[in-house]
Design a protein around this motif. Sequence first.
Motif, PDB file in Angstrom:
ATOM      1  N   ILE A  66       0.856  -1.207   0.000  1.00 47.08           N
ATOM      2  CA  ILE A  66       0.000   0.000   0.000  1.00 47.08           C
ATOM      3  C   ILE A  66       0.887   1.251   0.000  1.00 47.08           C
ATOM      4  CG2 ILE A  66      -2.089   1.063   0.938  1.00 47.08           C
ATOM      5  CD1 ILE A  66      -2.539  -1.445   2.616  1.00 47.08           C
ATOM      6  N   LEU A  67       1.802   1.315  -0.951  1.00 50.55           N
ATOM      7  CA  LEU A  67       2.761   2.420  -0.995  1.00 50.55           C
ATOM      8  C   LEU A  67       2.292   3.579  -1.863  1.00 50.55           C
ATOM      9  CD1 LEU A  67       5.991   0.267  -1.299  1.00 50.55           C
ATOM     10  CD2 LEU A  67       5.127   1.369   0.739  1.00 50.55           C
ATOM     11  N   THR A  68       1.232   3.371  -2.650  1.00 54.16           N
ATOM     12  CA  THR A  68       0.794   4.420  -3.588  1.00 54.16           C
ATOM     13  C   THR A  68       0.247   5.647  -2.869  1.00 54.16           C
ATOM     14  OG1 THR A  68      -1.298   3.236  -3.781  1.00 54.16           O
ATOM     15  CG2 THR A  68       0.316   2.900  -5.523  1.00 54.16           C
ATOM     16  N   LYS A  69      -0.396   5.449  -1.735  1.00 55.32           N
ATOM     17  CA  LYS A  69      -0.969   6.596  -1.018  1.00 55.32           C
ATOM     18  C   LYS A  69       0.031   7.303  -0.101  1.00 55.32           C
ATOM     19  CE  LYS A  69      -4.062   3.866   1.112  1.00 55.32           C
ATOM     20  NZ  LYS A  69      -5.138   3.434   2.007  1.00 55.32           N
ATOM     21  N   LYS A  70       1.200   6.725   0.078  1.00 50.99           N
ATOM     22  CA  LYS A  70       2.212   7.329   0.937  1.00 50.99           C
ATOM     23  C   LYS A  70       3.115   8.248   0.116  1.00 50.99           C
ATOM     24  CE  LYS A  70       2.006   3.288   3.840  1.00 50.99           C
ATOM     25  NZ  LYS A  70       2.513   1.949   4.028  1.00 50.99           N
ATOM     26  N   SER A  71       3.481   9.363   0.716  1.00 55.22           N
ATOM     27  CA  SER A  71       4.295  10.342  -0.005  1.00 55.22           C
ATOM     28  C   SER A  71       5.723   9.829  -0.181  1.00 55.22           C
ATOM     29  CB  SER A  71       4.321  11.668   0.748  1.00 55.22           C
ATOM     30  OG  SER A  71       5.055  11.524   1.949  1.00 55.22           O
ATOM     31  N   LYS A  72       6.402  10.415  -1.156  1.00 54.92           N
ATOM     32  CA  LYS A  72       7.786  10.028  -1.446  1.00 54.92           C
ATOM     33  C   LYS A  72       8.671  10.293  -0.232  1.00 54.92           C
ATOM     34  CE  LYS A  72      10.939  10.358  -5.317  1.00 54.92           C
ATOM     35  NZ  LYS A  72      11.193  10.999  -6.610  1.00 54.92           N
ATOM     36  N   LYS A  73       8.419  11.423   0.418  1.00 55.35           N
ATOM     37  CA  LYS A  73       9.186  11.823   1.594  1.00 55.35           C
ATOM     38  C   LYS A  73       9.019  10.802   2.723  1.00 55.35           C
ATOM     39  CE  LYS A  73       9.545  15.741   4.784  1.00 55.35           C
ATOM     40  NZ  LYS A  73       8.978  17.057   5.130  1.00 55.35           N
ATOM     41  N   ARG A  74       7.784  10.351   2.912  1.00 55.60           N
ATOM     42  CA  ARG A  74       7.482   9.388   3.970  1.00 55.60           C
ATOM     43  C   ARG A  74       8.133   8.034   3.692  1.00 55.60           C
ATOM     44  NH1 ARG A  74       1.232   7.846   5.261  1.00 55.60           N
ATOM     45  NH2 ARG A  74       1.569   6.076   6.628  1.00 55.60           N
ATOM     46  N   LYS A  75       8.065   7.592   2.443  1.00 55.27           N
ATOM     47  CA  LYS A  75       8.654   6.300   2.062  1.00 55.27           C
ATOM     48  C   LYS A  75      10.180   6.336   2.193  1.00 55.27           C
ATOM     49  CE  LYS A  75       6.216   6.148  -1.792  1.00 55.27           C
ATOM     50  NZ  LYS A  75       5.659   5.718  -3.085  1.00 55.27           N
ATOM     51  N   LEU A  76      10.774   7.462   1.846  1.00 55.51           N
ATOM     52  CA  LEU A  76      12.222   7.608   1.945  1.00 55.51           C
ATOM     53  C   LEU A  76      12.664   7.575   3.409  1.00 55.51           C
ATOM     54  CD1 LEU A  76      14.825   8.081   0.330  1.00 55.51           C
ATOM     55  CD2 LEU A  76      14.490  10.510   0.683  1.00 55.51           C
ATOM     56  N   ALA A  77      11.878   8.211   4.274  1.00 53.86           N
ATOM     57  CA  ALA A  77      12.188   8.229   5.703  1.00 53.86           C
ATOM     58  C   ALA A  77      12.091   6.825   6.300  1.00 53.86           C
ATOM     59  CB  ALA A  77      11.251   9.171   6.432  1.00 53.86           C
ATOM     60  N   LEU A  78      11.147   6.030   5.808  1.00 53.51           N
ATOM     61  CA  LEU A  78      10.972   4.665   6.308  1.00 53.51           C
ATOM     62  C   LEU A  78      12.060   3.718   5.813  1.00 53.51           C
ATOM     63  CD1 LEU A  78       7.113   4.248   5.862  1.00 53.51           C
ATOM     64  CD2 LEU A  78       8.336   4.531   8.011  1.00 53.51           C
ATOM     65  N   THR A  79      12.756   4.100   4.741  1.00 55.57           N
ATOM     66  CA  THR A  79      13.821   3.265   4.181  1.00 55.57           C
ATOM     67  C   THR A  79      14.999   3.143   5.134  1.00 55.57           C
ATOM     68  OG1 THR A  79      13.204   3.895   1.950  1.00 55.57           O
ATOM     69  CG2 THR A  79      15.406   3.032   2.231  1.00 55.57           C
ATOM     70  N   HIS A  80      15.345   4.245   5.787  1.00 57.77           N
ATOM     71  CA  HIS A  80      16.512   4.262   6.667  1.00 57.77           C
ATOM     72  C   HIS A  80      16.251   3.469   7.937  1.00 57.77           C
ATOM     73  CE1 HIS A  80      17.894   7.223   3.881  1.00 57.77           C
ATOM     74  NE2 HIS A  80      16.920   8.066   4.205  1.00 57.77           N
ATOM     75  N   SER A  81      17.260   2.750   8.391  1.00 58.67           N
ATOM     76  CA  SER A  81      17.101   1.958   9.601  1.00 58.67           C
ATOM     77  C   SER A  81      17.194   2.846  10.832  1.00 58.67           C
ATOM     78  CB  SER A  81      18.159   0.861   9.661  1.00 58.67           C
ATOM     79  OG  SER A  81      19.438   1.421   9.661  1.00 58.67           O
ATOM     80  N   GLY A  82      16.598   2.376  11.919  1.00 53.45           N
ATOM     81  CA  GLY A  82      16.626   3.125  13.172  1.00 53.45           C
ATOM     82  C   GLY A  82      17.186   2.255  14.275  1.00 53.45           C
ATOM     83  N   LEU A  83      17.135   2.760  15.477  1.00 52.46           N
ATOM     84  CA  LEU A  83      17.617   2.005  16.635  1.00 52.46           C
ATOM     85  C   LEU A  83      16.430   1.644  17.519  1.00 52.46           C
ATOM     86  CD1 LEU A  83      20.739   4.124  17.603  1.00 52.46           C
ATOM     87  CD2 LEU A  83      20.738   1.906  16.479  1.00 52.46           C
ATOM     88  N   VAL A  84      16.551   0.538  18.210  1.00 51.57           N
ATOM     89  CA  VAL A  84      15.514   0.111  19.149  1.00 51.57           C
ATOM     90  C   VAL A  84      15.529   1.075  20.331  1.00 51.57           C
ATOM     91  CG1 VAL A  84      14.888  -1.735  20.762  1.00 51.57           C
ATOM     92  CG2 VAL A  84      15.623  -2.304  18.468  1.00 51.57           C
ATOM     93  N   HIS A  85      14.352   1.473  20.792  1.00 50.97           N
ATOM     94  CA  HIS A  85      14.245   2.409  21.896  1.00 50.97           C
ATOM     95  C   HIS A  85      14.810   1.790  23.168  1.00 50.97           C
ATOM     96  CE1 HIS A  85      12.353   5.094  24.884  1.00 50.97           C
ATOM     97  NE2 HIS A  85      12.467   5.976  23.909  1.00 50.97           N
ATOM     98  N   GLN A  86      15.337   2.644  24.020  1.00 49.96           N
ATOM     99  CA  GLN A  86      16.005   2.211  25.239  1.00 49.96           C
ATOM    100  C   GLN A  86      15.089   1.364  26.128  1.00 49.96           C
ATOM    101  OE1 GLN A  86      17.584   5.524  27.405  1.00 49.96           O
ATOM    102  NE2 GLN A  86      18.978   4.279  28.624  1.00 49.96           N
ATOM    103  N   SER A  87      13.791   1.691  26.158  1.00 53.27           N
ATOM    104  CA  SER A  87      12.859   0.951  27.010  1.00 53.27           C
ATOM    105  C   SER A  87      12.592  -0.462  26.485  1.00 53.27           C
ATOM    106  CB  SER A  87      11.533   1.711  27.140  1.00 53.27           C
ATOM    107  OG  SER A  87      10.972   1.907  25.861  1.00 53.27           O
ATOM    108  N   ASP A  88      12.796  -0.700  25.182  1.00 51.84           N
ATOM    109  CA  ASP A  88      12.570  -2.023  24.594  1.00 51.84           C
ATOM    110  C   ASP A  88      13.860  -2.831  24.443  1.00 51.84           C
ATOM    111  OD1 ASP A  88       9.816  -1.488  24.191  1.00 51.84           O
ATOM    112  OD2 ASP A  88      10.327  -0.324  22.403  1.00 51.84           O
ATOM    113  N   GLU A  89      14.978  -2.194  24.681  1.00 51.98           N
ATOM    114  CA  GLU A  89      16.276  -2.818  24.430  1.00 51.98           C
ATOM    115  C   GLU A  89      16.485  -4.088  25.258  1.00 51.98           C
ATOM    116  OE1 GLU A  89      20.485  -0.911  24.650  1.00 51.98           O
ATOM    117  OE2 GLU A  89      19.341   0.167  23.116  1.00 51.98           O
ATOM    118  N   LYS A  90      16.101  -4.066  26.518  1.00 52.79           N
ATOM    119  CA  LYS A  90      16.291  -5.221  27.400  1.00 52.79           C
ATOM    120  C   LYS A  90      15.524  -6.429  26.866  1.00 52.79           C
ATOM    121  CE  LYS A  90      15.816  -6.787  32.146  1.00 52.79           C
ATOM    122  NZ  LYS A  90      15.217  -6.523  33.466  1.00 52.79           N
ATOM    123  N   SER A  91      14.294  -6.199  26.450  1.00 51.23           N
ATOM    124  CA  SER A  91      13.448  -7.270  25.922  1.00 51.23           C
ATOM    125  C   SER A  91      14.037  -7.891  24.664  1.00 51.23           C
ATOM    126  CB  SER A  91      12.049  -6.703  25.634  1.00 51.23           C
ATOM    127  OG  SER A  91      11.345  -7.544  24.788  1.00 51.23           O
TER     128      SER A  91
END
Length: 65
Positions: free
Chosen positions: A32-57
């Motif tokens: 369902i990528l057609t309704k999402k903006s190019k900017k939004r899809k590009l931002a989702l491409t980059h990897s992130g880090l797991v939040h500190q509160s979820d890291e232990k789990s």
Amino acid sequence: MPKMKTKSSAKKRFQVTGSGKIKRKHAFKSHILTKKSKKRKLALTHSGLVHQSDEKSVKQQLRLI
């Protein structure tokens, strides 16, 4: 005593960096990528880090603790 197995789902989704942080990919970028903006899809491409509160789990699932 048998060895503890890592969770296969966690093994596929997370990667440990050199400094010990846990890398993850963003959700909502598989279909369902057609309704999402190019900017939004590009931002989702980059990897992130797991939040500190979820890291232990996540570390527990990867058997790092």
